[in-house]
Scaffold this active site. Structure first.
Site, PDB file in Angstrom:
ATOM      1  N   PRO A 122       0.806  -1.230   0.000  1.00  0.00           N
ATOM      2  CA  PRO A 122       0.000   0.000   0.000  1.00  0.00           C
ATOM      3  C   PRO A 122       0.835   1.274   0.000  1.00  0.00           C
ATOM      4  O   PRO A 122       0.514   2.227  -0.709  1.00  0.00           O
ATOM      5  CB  PRO A 122      -0.831  -0.126   1.280  1.00  0.00           C
ATOM      6  CG  PRO A 122      -0.889  -1.585   1.556  1.00  0.00           C
ATOM      7  CD  PRO A 122       0.418  -2.139   1.110  1.00  0.00           C
ATOM      8  N   LYS A 123       1.897   1.314   0.809  1.00  0.00           N
ATOM      9  CA  LYS A 123       2.718   2.519   0.858  1.00  0.00           C
ATOM     10  C   LYS A 123       3.360   2.785  -0.502  1.00  0.00           C
ATOM     11  O   LYS A 123       3.370   3.921  -0.991  1.00  0.00           O
ATOM     12  CB  LYS A 123       3.786   2.390   1.937  1.00  0.00           C
ATOM     13  CG  LYS A 123       4.706   3.597   2.035  1.00  0.00           C
ATOM     14  CD  LYS A 123       5.734   3.417   3.124  1.00  0.00           C
ATOM     15  CE  LYS A 123       6.705   4.573   3.150  1.00  0.00           C
ATOM     16  NZ  LYS A 123       7.757   4.411   4.183  1.00  0.00           N
ATOM     17  N   MET A 124       3.898   1.734  -1.126  1.00  0.00           N
ATOM     18  CA  MET A 124       4.491   1.885  -2.458  1.00  0.00           C
ATOM     19  C   MET A 124       3.445   2.367  -3.458  1.00  0.00           C
ATOM     20  O   MET A 124       3.729   3.210  -4.312  1.00  0.00           O
ATOM     21  CB  MET A 124       5.065   0.549  -2.949  1.00  0.00           C
ATOM     22  CG  MET A 124       6.158  -0.037  -2.104  1.00  0.00           C
ATOM     23  SD  MET A 124       6.664  -1.627  -2.802  1.00  0.00           S
ATOM     24  CE  MET A 124       7.480  -2.357  -1.394  1.00  0.00           C
ATOM     25  N   GLY A 141       1.541   8.092   2.035  1.00  0.00           N
ATOM     26  CA  GLY A 141       2.438   6.985   1.723  1.00  0.00           C
ATOM     27  C   GLY A 141       3.869   7.240   2.112  1.00  0.00           C
ATOM     28  O   GLY A 141       4.762   6.500   1.721  1.00  0.00           O
ATOM     29  N   SER A 198       9.986   1.628   3.221  1.00  0.00           N
ATOM     30  CA  SER A 198       9.341   0.320   3.210  1.00  0.00           C
ATOM     31  C   SER A 198       8.039   0.385   2.437  1.00  0.00           C
ATOM     32  O   SER A 198       7.583   1.456   2.082  1.00  0.00           O
ATOM     33  CB  SER A 198       9.062  -0.129   4.646  1.00  0.00           C
ATOM     34  OG  SER A 198       8.256   0.797   5.317  1.00  0.00           O
TER      35      SER A 198
END
Length: 202
Positions: A174-176, A192, A202
């Site tokens: 999700p962060k990416m 993010g 990460s």
């Protein structure tokens, strides 16, 4: 009788209070006498002071991510589709990896021609040597190859333009996905990125 009367006097009558209950109005009706429902809103303790401290810490923008983040790792002279692919790969490499190490791996990949076609033609062993020593580099070789094949088959070599499709790709979290939406597509889809300097992404 006198004792009974005195006993009655010793117990004063209680004053009754009118209880007002608020109900949710239906069909557009309004209850003028009812008190409005108040929903308590939770807030983190001392969040305003913490936010002020973070702004002071980040005012100089002197963390490695400010010079070596995903927005600096792609080839600005490449076609937009290639730029977006390079942004996604830099984010995949950045997991559990210092920004300096990610930037170095991206430089080596770009020197070999970092495109969907070239990555699909590249041997796994060569790809591993180029991205080493990023964290979990063996797994990332597998994820990069799988994701790149999907991009070619389903997206004509481009990257998806939604968080839901991005997180469906192997090795993309999700962060990416949120960072890819912001850097590659210029769309803010969520938070993010950390607001404070950190060792890796990460």
């Amino acid at each position: 009788m006198a004792l009974l009367a005195e006993g009655r006097k010793s117990h004063p009558t209680r004053k009754t209070r009118k209880l007002r209950v608020a109900y949710e109005a239906s069909n557009g009706e309004k209850d003028e006498d009812a008190e409005p429902l108040k929903m308590p809103m939770w807030e983190p303790q001392n969040w305003q002071q913490q936010l002020a401290n973070i702004r002071i810490m980040r005012s100089k923008k002197d963390a490695p991510v400010d010079q070596l983040g995903a927005e600096h790792c792609y080839d600005a002279s490449a076609p937009p589709k290639v730029q977006r692919y390079q942004v996604l790969l830099s984010l995949m490499l950045s997991s559990q990896t210092k920004d300096q190490v990610t930037a170095g791996a991206m430089q080596r990949l770009r020197a070999r021609g970092l495109t969907v076609e070239n990555i699909l033609q590249m041997e796994d062993d060569m790809l591993g040597r180029l991205i080493y020593p990023v964290g979990f580099w063996r797994n990332k070789v597998k994820f990069i190859k799988q994701t790149t094949a999907i991009l070619q088959q389903r997206y004509e070599g481009d990257i998806p333009a939604s968080v839901a499709e991005l997180v469906a790709l192997p090795g993309v979290g999700p962060k990416m996905a949120h960072l890819a939406m912001a850097v590659a597509w210029g769309t803010v889809s969520g938070i993010g990125e950390w607001l404070v300097p950190h060792r890796g992404r990460s």
